[in-house]
Design an enzyme around this catalytic site. Sequence first.
Site, PDB file in Angstrom:
ATOM      1  N   SER A  32      51.552  34.006  37.416  1.00  0.00           N
ATOM      2  CA  SER A  32      50.864  33.128  36.243  1.00  0.00           C
ATOM      3  C   SER A  32      51.673  31.856  35.768  1.00  0.00           C
ATOM      4  O   SER A  32      51.130  30.960  35.355  1.00  0.00           O
ATOM      5  CB  SER A  32      50.564  33.993  35.068  1.00  0.00           C
ATOM      6  OG  SER A  32      52.010  34.437  34.577  1.00  0.00           O
ATOM      7  N   HIS A  78      45.574  37.744  36.777  1.00  0.00           N
ATOM      8  CA  HIS A  78      45.210  36.150  37.149  1.00  0.00           C
ATOM      9  C   HIS A  78      44.432  36.117  38.113  1.00  0.00           C
ATOM     10  O   HIS A  78      44.020  34.758  38.556  1.00  0.00           O
ATOM     11  CB  HIS A  78      46.625  35.416  36.986  1.00  0.00           C
ATOM     12  CG  HIS A  78      47.054  35.410  35.497  1.00  0.00           C
ATOM     13  ND1 HIS A  78      46.969  34.725  34.525  1.00  0.00           N
ATOM     14  CD2 HIS A  78      48.150  36.400  35.037  1.00  0.00           C
ATOM     15  CE1 HIS A  78      47.554  35.009  33.745  1.00  0.00           C
ATOM     16  NE2 HIS A  78      48.609  35.922  33.945  1.00  0.00           N
ATOM     17  N   LYS A 136      41.505  38.417  30.281  1.00  0.00           N
ATOM     18  CA  LYS A 136      41.549  37.201  30.832  1.00  0.00           C
ATOM     19  C   LYS A 136      40.150  36.430  31.258  1.00  0.00           C
ATOM     20  O   LYS A 136      39.392  36.023  30.430  1.00  0.00           O
ATOM     21  CB  LYS A 136      42.613  37.074  31.744  1.00  0.00           C
ATOM     22  CG  LYS A 136      43.863  37.313  31.365  1.00  0.00           C
ATOM     23  CD  LYS A 136      45.017  37.328  32.214  1.00  0.00           C
ATOM     24  CE  LYS A 136      46.258  38.106  31.770  1.00  0.00           C
ATOM     25  NZ  LYS A 136      47.128  37.854  30.465  1.00  0.00           N
TER      26      LYS A 136
END
Length: 396
Positions: free
Chosen positions: A186, A214, A244
């Site tokens: 990330s 991610h 996310k």
Amino acid sequence: MASKKLAAFLQENLEDLKSRGLYNVIDPLESPNGPVIKIGGRELINLSSNNYLGLATDERLKKAAIEAVKEFGVGAGAVRTINGTLEIHVNLEKKIAEFKHTEAAIAFQSGFNCNMAAISAVMDKNDAILSDELNHASIIDGCRLSKAKIIRFNHSDMDDLRAKAKEAKESGQFNKIMVITDGVFSMDGDIAKLPEIVEIAEEFDLITYVDDAHGSGVLGNGAGTVKHFGLSDKIDFQIGTLSKAIGVIGGYVAGKQDLIDWLKVRSRPFLFSTALTPADVAACTKAIEILIDSTELQEKLWNNGDYLKKGLKELGFDIGHSETPITPCIIGDEVLAQQFSKRLNEEGVYAKAIVFPTVPRGTGRVRNMPTAAHTREMLDQAISIYEKVGKELGII
Ligand code: PMP
């Protein structure tokens, strides 16, 4: 009576952090967490969130959550093994398995929780874990909890991984050996070298564990880094977060049916902590349905990511070696990175400085997270603010 020891400990350490500029002030948002946020009465272009696809404020998800509250209430009531499980939890897990191309899946209350749960349910003091040095904090804590021996390998260095896997295997000291990596890192936006990791795992009989917080919703037509490399049947643990790209809250493990059955009887956050709320579950299920149906949001995300990267690179910023929409502007000096972020904020862009210990010393940066919800106008405006502040501070 309150502890004097604790009071002294807190006072001393808080003062120390504040004096070194390391005390993190948390900004209260006066708006939803969208592409533009409001802080202190000012609107700012938000380049700091993990809401990659803009789903955190999506009307379809909101509607699904509201309907679930009406039908099932606001709480799950208890741990699922004690009080039974709502059908919607089971449906969410089926959808996750479909999304990740695995036999089964288990949902947890957060991505962090999921790493605490999954690693220690399988690994113990007789085992070893090979862990990329840049792995997320929740992986590190999950490894520690397991009591297995932790062997760190240099970031994405396959020679180092191979050498350490060989040494661990040949030592004969360990019962099981696992290799753990983030799918997408990330802080730099680089992708784990999964094909090589799988090759090494096959050679030394390693359990493979990929935390794709991610990469899910971002790579592999949305299905994640493992799918991106066509390795769905080669990775034992596919970890994801629902907070996310999915835009809500929660985490999951996707994998073989036996693994999921084991986690349902052995992972402590599943056995001892109340399940996700009906609203969360319904919103997550809706998000995954959207991602299974269409890649439109991923396309927007990647177009925006490419646009921002090109704009910042042309201005002369060092954007590192990102392979995903995550776009760092590497400044180096930590104080300058903080100053840059502060000036961007004053000019209308919310992009946080990331400094040691989150990234190595001397690699301070401002990290930009473009999303599918940003418009070209917002990105153009952000790029021109970067130009102004970058020149003012002598960064470009
Ligand atoms: N794993 C990784 C790689 C992450 O980046 C994060 C979030 N920063 C987590 C796990 C934790 O996820 P959650 O926010 O859902 O707890």
